[in-house]
Design an enzyme around this catalytic site. Structure first.
Site, PDB file in Angstrom:
ATOM      1  N   LYS A  22      57.788   3.701  34.149  1.00 40.56           N
ATOM      2  CA  LYS A  22      58.449   5.004  34.339  1.00 40.56           C
ATOM      3  C   LYS A  22      57.584   5.940  35.183  1.00 40.56           C
ATOM      4  O   LYS A  22      58.041   6.536  36.148  1.00 40.56           O
ATOM      5  CB  LYS A  22      58.729   5.688  33.006  1.00 40.56           C
ATOM      6  CG  LYS A  22      59.179   7.148  33.171  1.00 40.56           C
ATOM      7  CD  LYS A  22      59.299   7.880  31.873  1.00 40.56           C
ATOM      8  CE  LYS A  22      58.056   8.439  31.300  1.00 40.56           C
ATOM      9  NZ  LYS A  22      57.630   9.767  31.756  1.00 40.56           N
ATOM     10  N   CYS A 116      56.673  23.390  28.387  1.00 40.17           N
ATOM     11  CA  CYS A 116      56.672  22.021  27.860  1.00 40.17           C
ATOM     12  C   CYS A 116      56.146  22.099  26.437  1.00 40.17           C
ATOM     13  O   CYS A 116      55.346  22.963  26.112  1.00 40.17           O
ATOM     14  CB  CYS A 116      55.760  21.156  28.729  1.00 40.17           C
ATOM     15  SG  CYS A 116      55.327  19.598  27.966  1.00 40.17           S
ATOM     16  N   ARG A 121      51.504  23.870  31.115  1.00 37.26           N
ATOM     17  CA  ARG A 121      51.138  22.794  32.063  1.00 37.26           C
ATOM     18  C   ARG A 121      51.246  23.350  33.477  1.00 37.26           C
ATOM     19  O   ARG A 121      52.247  23.173  34.148  1.00 37.26           O
ATOM     20  CB  ARG A 121      52.031  21.576  31.868  1.00 37.26           C
ATOM     21  CG  ARG A 121      51.764  20.847  30.564  1.00 37.26           C
ATOM     22  CD  ARG A 121      52.719  19.688  30.350  1.00 37.26           C
ATOM     23  NE  ARG A 121      52.504  18.569  31.267  1.00 37.26           N
ATOM     24  CZ  ARG A 121      53.252  17.464  31.255  1.00 37.26           C
ATOM     25  NH1 ARG A 121      54.267  17.360  30.399  1.00 37.26           N
ATOM     26  NH2 ARG A 121      53.030  16.483  32.095  1.00 37.26           N
TER      27      ARG A 121
HETATM   28  C1  EPZ Z   1      51.317  12.583  34.049  1.00 37.36           C
HETATM   29  O1  EPZ Z   1      51.687  13.954  33.907  1.00 37.36           O
HETATM   30  C2  EPZ Z   1      52.305  11.774  33.199  1.00 37.36           C
HETATM   31  N1  EPZ Z   1      53.647  12.022  33.654  1.00 37.36           N
HETATM   32  C3  EPZ Z   1      52.191  12.183  31.735  1.00 37.36           C
HETATM   33  O2  EPZ Z   1      53.015  11.303  30.969  1.00 37.36           O
HETATM   34  C4  EPZ Z   1      50.760  11.981  31.274  1.00 37.36           C
HETATM   35  O3  EPZ Z   1      50.645  12.469  29.961  1.00 37.36           O
HETATM   36  C5  EPZ Z   1      49.798  12.756  32.188  1.00 37.36           C
HETATM   37  O4  EPZ Z   1      49.986  12.364  33.562  1.00 37.36           O
HETATM   38  C6  EPZ Z   1      48.349  12.487  31.839  1.00 37.36           C
HETATM   39  O5  EPZ Z   1      48.066  11.145  31.872  1.00 37.36           O
HETATM   40  C7  EPZ Z   1      54.110  11.323  34.719  1.00 37.36           C
HETATM   41  O6  EPZ Z   1      53.435  10.566  35.367  1.00 37.36           O
HETATM   42  C8  EPZ Z   1      55.540  11.541  35.083  1.00 37.36           C
HETATM   43  P1  EPZ Z   1      48.271  15.762  34.758  1.00 37.36           P
HETATM   44  P2  EPZ Z   1      51.030  15.061  34.858  1.00 37.36           P
HETATM   45  O7  EPZ Z   1      48.578  16.618  35.939  1.00 37.36           O
HETATM   46  O8  EPZ Z   1      50.714  14.497  36.180  1.00 37.36           O
HETATM   47  C9  EPZ Z   1      46.348  19.989  33.748  1.00 37.36           C
HETATM   48  C10 EPZ Z   1      54.705  10.666  29.452  1.00 37.36           C
HETATM   49  O9  EPZ Z   1      54.678  10.732  28.212  1.00 37.36           O
HETATM   50  N2  EPZ Z   1      46.839  20.402  35.067  1.00 37.36           N
HETATM   51  O10 EPZ Z   1      47.439  14.578  34.971  1.00 37.36           O
HETATM   52  O11 EPZ Z   1      51.902  16.246  34.780  1.00 37.36           O
HETATM   53  C11 EPZ Z   1      47.476  19.643  32.773  1.00 37.36           C
HETATM   54  O12 EPZ Z   1      47.978  20.797  32.145  1.00 37.36           O
HETATM   55  C12 EPZ Z   1      54.152  11.845  30.285  1.00 37.36           C
HETATM   56  O13 EPZ Z   1      55.134   9.706  30.081  1.00 37.36           O
HETATM   57  C13 EPZ Z   1      46.452  21.626  35.547  1.00 37.36           C
HETATM   58  O14 EPZ Z   1      45.729  22.384  34.889  1.00 37.36           O
HETATM   59  O15 EPZ Z   1      49.661  15.351  34.063  1.00 37.36           O
HETATM   60  C14 EPZ Z   1      46.780  18.670  31.836  1.00 37.36           C
HETATM   61  O16 EPZ Z   1      46.075  19.390  30.877  1.00 37.36           O
HETATM   62  C15 EPZ Z   1      53.861  13.036  29.457  1.00 37.36           C
HETATM   63  N3  EPZ Z   1      46.903  21.988  36.784  1.00 37.36           N
HETATM   64  C16 EPZ Z   1      45.831  17.930  32.762  1.00 37.36           C
HETATM   65  O17 EPZ Z   1      45.645  18.752  33.905  1.00 37.36           O
HETATM   66  C17 EPZ Z   1      47.693  21.163  37.554  1.00 37.36           C
HETATM   67  O18 EPZ Z   1      48.099  21.543  38.662  1.00 37.36           O
HETATM   68  C18 EPZ Z   1      46.330  16.563  33.208  1.00 37.36           C
HETATM   69  O19 EPZ Z   1      47.668  16.688  33.613  1.00 37.36           O
HETATM   70  C19 EPZ Z   1      48.070  19.919  37.040  1.00 37.36           C
HETATM   71  C20 EPZ Z   1      47.620  19.549  35.790  1.00 37.36           C
END
Ligand code: EPZ
Length: 431
Positions: A22, A116, A121
């Site tokens: 996914k 969320c 996020r």
């Molecule tokens: C991806 O989300 C996945 N989603 C998430 O899976 C997964 O939990 C996450 O990566 C972490 O592994 C998809 O791939 C569709 P991040 P993403 O940006 O990219 C912070 C599931 O259950 N952050 O790596 O949105 C953020 O808040 C889903 O399948 C910022 O601060 O996650 C978090 O604390 C849920 N600023 C951390 O970084 C930003 O611009 C990591 O988030 C972006 C993120």
């Protein structure tokens, strides 16, 4: 609105084939915005999120044609570059149309994803990275708006949050950089296999990305990309969910069609819990016949312990023989499942970004509410070992990321059935 009724007690036994990933297929679908030629994806899972992404792409002029597990995506009209709130607010991954839209069309109007259940996020790293390439993104009326109307320009940047790298921000910026003028050096890129898969697809579309799979990505921009055909890899998170189910039910489960090297830390954690794990080229098997041992996990960016398995392993810890500690480093508020596990008789104490889980001899079935994708998977697993029936409501959450989960658990001897949620009868009031 469906619900799942789970009767606990059955051992999960047998083989199940992993569906396509996914979290890889969503950004791969967005990559179709980068060319007018067809992008053909095979082994595409039939999920709510995939349909949502297709709806967004159709709004953006990408024709999405599905035939079984094959999805053909082709840009036929580039006049519309708005991804609306009503769709984006239902799925955060929609944000990854931003980079390809700006790179290919020089303009984009993408709704900010909004709230969320995991807490705040932000998308600051997506905006920062694309603005370093010259996207000039501004926030207007809840939308991320760019009208740069010329090719982006390659640049060096460090992408990072206080939690480490960002998965979708990396994918978004790479999809911005592939059509930029010159070289982009992206430091602290996310190393998740899903990001590497997007990069492999882009390279098969004619992009020039090196360092794939590492923290440093070099993207040599090119003037145009062409179509490509790609087979999605197996979903490592879905696979591990089945394996945890096998371990919790003292069963014997084999998951086929995955890359075990993507689950090294997960395998180690299962072994620490006393589970027997066998592996092959593209399969993993778990067998368990004794109470699980407690274990401590701390979620981290890949190759660390995935936050998307935190809830499922917490369900296992609830019936382990001892005390386990979960530390959530990626989404410190990702504990919506705790209150529902308590309803099943679990002993979990949340303290900030940690949860202390004291294993109990037995859980008892109850009615519980799914709050998000992985939390609902954890409740399903807990229901498989609880006494009696567990009713899981709002299962649309689980349908976002697990294809026909009830059918496939039944094929593994799990006692799970799906029913329509009867309307709640309001108690008549005489005023
Ligand atoms: C991806 O989300 C996945 N989603 C998430 O899976 C997964 O939990 C996450 O990566 C972490 O592994 C998809 O791939 C569709 P991040 P993403 O940006 O990219 C912070 C599931 O259950 N952050 O790596 O949105 C953020 O808040 C889903 O399948 C910022 O601060 O996650 C978090 O604390 C849920 N600023 C951390 O970084 C930003 O611009 C990591 O988030 C972006 C993120």
């Amino acid at each position: 609105m469906d619900r799942l009724i789970v009767t606990g007690g059955a051992r999960l036994e047998g083989r199940v084939a992993a569906a396509g990933s996914k979290n890889a297929v969503l950004p791969c679908m967005a990559a179709a915005l980068l060319t007018d030629e067809p992008v053909v994806l095979h082994r595409v899972p039939d999920l709510r999120d995939v349909r949502t992404m297709a709806q967004i792409l159709e709004r953006l002029g990408v024709k999405c044609t599905r035939d079984g597990g094959t999805l053909v995506l082709q840009t036929v009209d580039r006049s519309q570059s708005e991804a609306p709130y009503d769709l984006v607010s239902t799925m955060r991954a929609s944000i990854c149309v931003l980079g390809p839209l700006i790179a290919r069309r020089g303009e984009a109007r993408v709704s900010m994803p909004g709230g969320c259940v995991f807490g705040v996020r932000p998308v600051d790293q997506h905006v920062k990275g694309l603005n370093v390439l010259g996207a000039q993104i501004a926030v207007e009326g809840g939308y991320l708006v760019s009208q740069v109307r010329r090719p982006l320009k390659g640049a060096d940047m460090f992408l990072g949050t206080r939690f480490g790298s960002s998965v979708l921000a990396t994918a978004n910026v790479v999809m911005g950089a592939v059509l930029a003028r010159g070289l982009t050096c992206l430091e602290n890129a996310a190393m998740e296999p899903e990001v590497a898969e997007v990069c492999r697809l882009l390279n098969s579309m004619g992009a020039s990305i090196s360092g794939v799979g590492g923290h440093k990505l070099l993207v040599e921009g090119t003037s145009a990309l062409h179509g490509a055909e790609h087979v999605m890899s197996g979903d490592r998170i879905e696979a591990a969910t089945f394996l945890v189910g096998g371990a919790m039910t003292k069963g014997d489960v084999t998951v086929d069609g995955i890359d075990p090297t993507q689950l090294t830390v997960v395998i180690e954690t299962l072994l620490e819990m006393g589970v027997a794990v066998d592996r092959g080229q593209d399969w993993l098997r778990v067998r368990a016949d004794a109470p699980l041992r407690p274990v401590d996990v701390t979620t981290m960016p890949y190759p660390g312990f995935p936050t998307d398995l935190q809830a499922q392993f917490m369900a296992a810890m609830c019936v382990a023989d001892g005390i386990s500690v979960v530390t959530e480093r990626i989404f410190p508020d990702r504990f919506m499942h705790v209150a529902e596990l308590l309803r099943l008789g679990a002993d979990v104490r949340k303290e900030g970004p940690q949860a202390i889980v004291k294993g109990v001899p037995r859980l008892s079935g109850a009615t519980v509410m799914a709050s998000d994708l992985r939390a609902s998977a954890a409740l399903l697993l807990a229901g498989l070992v609880a006494d009696g029936e567990t009713e899981i409501r709002r299962v649309y959450h689980i349908d976002r990321g697990y294809e026909r989960i009830d059918d496939r658990l039944r094929a593994l001897q799990g006692q799970v059935r799906r029913e329509a949620q009867p309307p709640v009868e309001a108690t008549p009031l005489d005023w």
